[in-house]
Scaffold this motif. Structure first.
Motif, PDB file in Angstrom:
ATOM      1  N   GLU A 238       0.828  -1.204   0.000  1.00 55.30           N
ATOM      2  CA  GLU A 238       0.000   0.000   0.000  1.00 55.30           C
ATOM      3  C   GLU A 238       0.863   1.255   0.000  1.00 55.30           C
ATOM      4  OE1 GLU A 238      -0.826   0.858   4.708  1.00 55.30           O
ATOM      5  OE2 GLU A 238      -2.171  -0.544   3.688  1.00 55.30           O
ATOM      6  N   ARG A 258      -5.760   9.269   1.113  1.00 56.88           N
ATOM      7  CA  ARG A 258      -6.210   8.064   0.421  1.00 56.88           C
ATOM      8  C   ARG A 258      -5.119   7.005   0.517  1.00 56.88           C
ATOM      9  NH1 ARG A 258      -8.444   8.868  -5.509  1.00 56.88           N
ATOM     10  NH2 ARG A 258      -9.947  10.049  -4.259  1.00 56.88           N
ATOM     11  N   ILE A 260      -3.690   3.693  -1.374  1.00 58.28           N
ATOM     12  CA  ILE A 260      -3.704   2.976  -2.647  1.00 58.28           C
ATOM     13  C   ILE A 260      -3.134   1.585  -2.417  1.00 58.28           C
ATOM     14  CG2 ILE A 260      -3.055   3.057  -5.072  1.00 58.28           C
ATOM     15  CD1 ILE A 260      -4.604   5.521  -4.168  1.00 58.28           C
ATOM     16  N   THR A 261      -3.892   0.547  -2.759  1.00 58.68           N
ATOM     17  CA  THR A 261      -3.436  -0.829  -2.592  1.00 58.68           C
ATOM     18  C   THR A 261      -3.409  -1.528  -3.950  1.00 58.68           C
ATOM     19  OG1 THR A 261      -5.690  -1.614  -2.167  1.00 58.68           O
ATOM     20  CG2 THR A 261      -4.395  -0.942  -0.259  1.00 58.68           C
ATOM     21  N   THR A 266      -0.556  -1.070 -10.051  1.00 58.25           N
ATOM     22  CA  THR A 266      -1.761  -0.377  -9.588  1.00 58.25           C
ATOM     23  C   THR A 266      -1.410   0.723  -8.601  1.00 58.25           C
ATOM     24  OG1 THR A 266      -3.054  -2.405  -9.871  1.00 58.25           O
ATOM     25  CG2 THR A 266      -3.996  -0.699  -8.473  1.00 58.25           C
ATOM     26  N   GLN A 267      -0.460   0.450  -7.719  1.00 60.51           N
ATOM     27  CA  GLN A 267      -0.060   1.460  -6.738  1.00 60.51           C
ATOM     28  C   GLN A 267       0.554   2.677  -7.424  1.00 60.51           C
ATOM     29  OE1 GLN A 267       1.989   0.023  -3.108  1.00 60.51           O
ATOM     30  NE2 GLN A 267       1.456  -2.029  -3.801  1.00 60.51           N
ATOM     31  N   GLU A 269       0.111   3.756 -10.638  1.00 56.84           N
ATOM     32  CA  GLU A 269      -0.889   4.494 -11.410  1.00 56.84           C
ATOM     33  C   GLU A 269      -1.891   5.196 -10.495  1.00 56.84           C
ATOM     34  OE1 GLU A 269      -0.814   5.145 -14.490  1.00 56.84           O
ATOM     35  OE2 GLU A 269       0.877   3.856 -14.986  1.00 56.84           O
ATOM     36  N   GLY A 270      -2.367   4.491  -9.457  1.00 59.46           N
ATOM     37  CA  GLY A 270      -3.334   5.090  -8.551  1.00 59.46           C
ATOM     38  C   GLY A 270      -2.758   6.262  -7.778  1.00 59.46           C
ATOM     39  N   SER A 271      -1.506   6.138  -7.358  1.00 56.81           N
ATOM     40  CA  SER A 271      -0.868   7.224  -6.608  1.00 56.81           C
ATOM     41  C   SER A 271      -0.668   8.452  -7.484  1.00 56.81           C
ATOM     42  CB  SER A 271       0.478   6.753  -6.050  1.00 56.81           C
ATOM     43  OG  SER A 271       0.299   5.698  -5.131  1.00 56.81           O
ATOM     44  N   ALA A 273      -2.362   9.316 -10.141  1.00 55.18           N
ATOM     45  CA  ALA A 273      -3.660   9.925 -10.446  1.00 55.18           C
ATOM     46  C   ALA A 273      -4.154  10.767  -9.272  1.00 55.18           C
ATOM     47  CB  ALA A 273      -4.674   8.839 -10.796  1.00 55.18           C
ATOM     48  N   PHE A 274      -4.007  10.252  -8.050  1.00 58.58           N
ATOM     49  CA  PHE A 274      -4.463  11.003  -6.879  1.00 58.58           C
ATOM     50  C   PHE A 274      -3.576  12.219  -6.628  1.00 58.58           C
ATOM     51  CE2 PHE A 274      -4.893  11.289  -2.084  1.00 58.58           C
ATOM     52  CZ  PHE A 274      -6.141  11.898  -2.136  1.00 58.58           C
TER      53      PHE A 274
END
Length: 510
Positions: A238, A258, A260-261, A266-267, A269-271, A273-274
């Motif tokens: 995470e 937030r 991100i897991t 995924t971590q 890209e999600g990080s 984006a946020f």
């Protein structure tokens, strides 16, 4: 010190077992008669059994049943050159079957898994190296060119430096997402010209994402990190991201947060984006051209996140990556301290990837990193071009932190040139919203406007009754969206983008 009983008549296998079981008390038997005696005398004190299923004088299944009669819970690692022999013992609770010829690294991983501990790294003397190299060569030839990690002699791989190759307790073949592996391979082929195997299992084996043979291979730590189904079930996979309204961590200072897991991809890209929604941004006009500026370069953000994921120690449980965005800086903390051989003074100048080379190769294949060793160089170069100080890197032992300075956007006290004047008839709340957008550099998201309004209300809490301040500044999300839409309709603001990335401008964007 754990005790391991190895039952095998092949000397080359026992050599591999002796190397793999360094740090353990090792008992050996090479015949059925010796094995039965060892079982009768020592099985209650044995912590794991390595069992050859094809001894010349006794049936392996019978020997396995005898062990179970004396000790129902002891882990049994079957080893055989005949996979069909495994069917006879499937119901006997065996662990991580190994197909001969087996390298000592494979045996060692299986032992570490069933013992639930890391075995100490060892060095071989000259005679052991010669024997082991000869056996490893025959193993690779038999397996059709099997993969040996980073050219290490099998059995002497230092797991303190390569924690990504450890197997993970409780994880099975079913915990890997083969569809994700296939997508990754296709991306590697299209983006990188990858010309290796396109078989998911072959790709996983080549990159050491699985270990063992037999019924199904077992995921290694890097296999779960890259291709696991919800890997956070097994390890701390995470990234915790928080934005603060003050330069320090204070009660109530967190504006957004937030976690991100998921997989490493995924971590990342999600990080990113946020962080894109949190990264302060403003626009300025140079003639007819609009220039967008960020407090932190998006290129720097990508390199910081990539490096945090790539260089953290994934074997550390209970601690993930932390990213904190303050008004004047970005701080990133990664578990595990700096990689072996890297110091605060040499980071960015040390060639190669020292901690997670397999993960690095997977990230490169997928196009997340261009070339190893350029990440921190890019960060230093961008900060220098922006007139900012170099990053501050501290090795705290259990983790290391990187602090990146950010541009400070000074609020504007006067309306932007060319913007439509604020009419005197505009209500107080709408007037404050327009003024806030101007103070944020003439461009802002709804979340940034709401955060700034809240901050102004707190700063003015001693000037007016709170009821009056709330009428001007305490605007909930839905009301603020209605107000912004109204200001766009009457031409005082302009909008661009969609949903949470929509930005509002005092001047028409070009």
């Amino acid at each position: 010190m754990p005790t391991v009983l190895a039952i095998d008549d092949a000397q080359e296998s026992l050599i591999s077992v002796r190397i793999a079981a360094r740090g353990c008390r090792l008992l050996t038997a090479t015949t059925g008669e010796e094995a039965m005696r060892m079982i009768a005398e020592h099985i209650q004190s044995v912590d794991a059994v390595i069992l050859d299923l094809m001894l010349p004088d006794i049936d392996g299944a019978m020997l396995c049943a005898t062990i179970r009669q004396h000790h129902a819970m002891v882990p049994i690692i079957p080893i055989t050159g005949h996979p069909e022999a495994l069917r006879k013992i499937e119901h006997m609770g065996v662990s991580l079957p190994i197909i001969k010829p087996a390298e000592s690294t494979e045996i060692r991983r299986a032992l570490q898994e069933v013992l639930g501990m890391s075995l100490p790294a060892v060095e071989l003397d000259a005679s052991q190296q010669a024997i082991q190299q000869q056996f490893d060569f025959s193993t690779r030839a038999t397996n059709g060119g099997g993969y040996t990690a980073n050219g290490h002699i099998a059995g002497v791989l230092d797991y303190e430096e390569r924690p990504e190759l450890l197997s993970v307790r409780g994880a099975t073949w079913e915990d890997l997402d083969l569809a994700l592996v296939e997508k990754h391979i296709q991306r590697a082929i299209s983006r990188r010209g990858y010309d290796g195997t396109d078989d998911p299992l072959g790709y996983l084996r080549h990159h050491e994402c699985v270990v063992g043979s037999g019924f199904h291979p077992t995921p290694t730590l890097v296999g779960l990190i890259a291709f696991g189904i919800r890997p956070e079930r097994f390890l701390t996979a995470e990234i915790d991201i928080a934005k603060f309204s003050t330069p320090y961590e204070e009660p109530g200072a967190i504006v957004k947060r937030r976690t991100i897991t998921g997989t490493a991809f995924t971590q990342i890209e999600g990080s990113l984006a946020f962080l894109d929604t949190l990264n302060p941004q403003r626009s300025r006009m140079e003639g007819a051209e609009r220039i967008d500026e960020h407090a932190i370069s998006p290129h720097v953000l990508r390199e910081v996140v990539n490096n945090a994921v790539l260089h953290r120690d994934w074997s550390v449980r209970g601690a993930g990556i932390q990213i904190k965005l303050f008004p004047d800086r970005l701080e990133v903390m990664s578990p595990g301290g700096l990689p072996p051989g890297v110091t605060v003074d040499t980071i960015g100048r040390t060639p190669g990837v020292r901690r997670n080379p397999v993960l690095a190769e997977l990230l490169r294949n997928a196009g997340y990193v261009e070339r190893f060793g350029i990440g921190y160089k890019l960060i230093y170069r961008v900060l220098e071009e922006w007139g900012l100080s170099a990053p501050t890197i501290i090795d705290h032992g259990g983790f290391f932190s990187v602090s990146i300075p950010a541009l400070r956007f000074e609020p504007r006290e006067v309306p932007l040139a060319g913007a439509q004047p604020i009419p005197p008839t505009l209500t107080g709340r709408l007037r404050e919203i327009v003024t806030t957008v101007e103070q944020l550099g003439g461009a802002a998201t709804r979340a940034e406007v709401q955060e700034q309004l809240r901050r102004i209300m707190e700063q003015r809490s001693n000037e007016q009754p709170r009821k009056n301040l709330e009428r001007l500044y305490a605007v909930d999300r839905r009301q603020l969206q209605r107000d912004l839409t109204e200001l766009v309709q009457i031409g005082l603001l302009f909008e661009e983008g969609r949903t949470n990335k929509r930005r509002y401008y005092r001047q028409r964007p070009h």
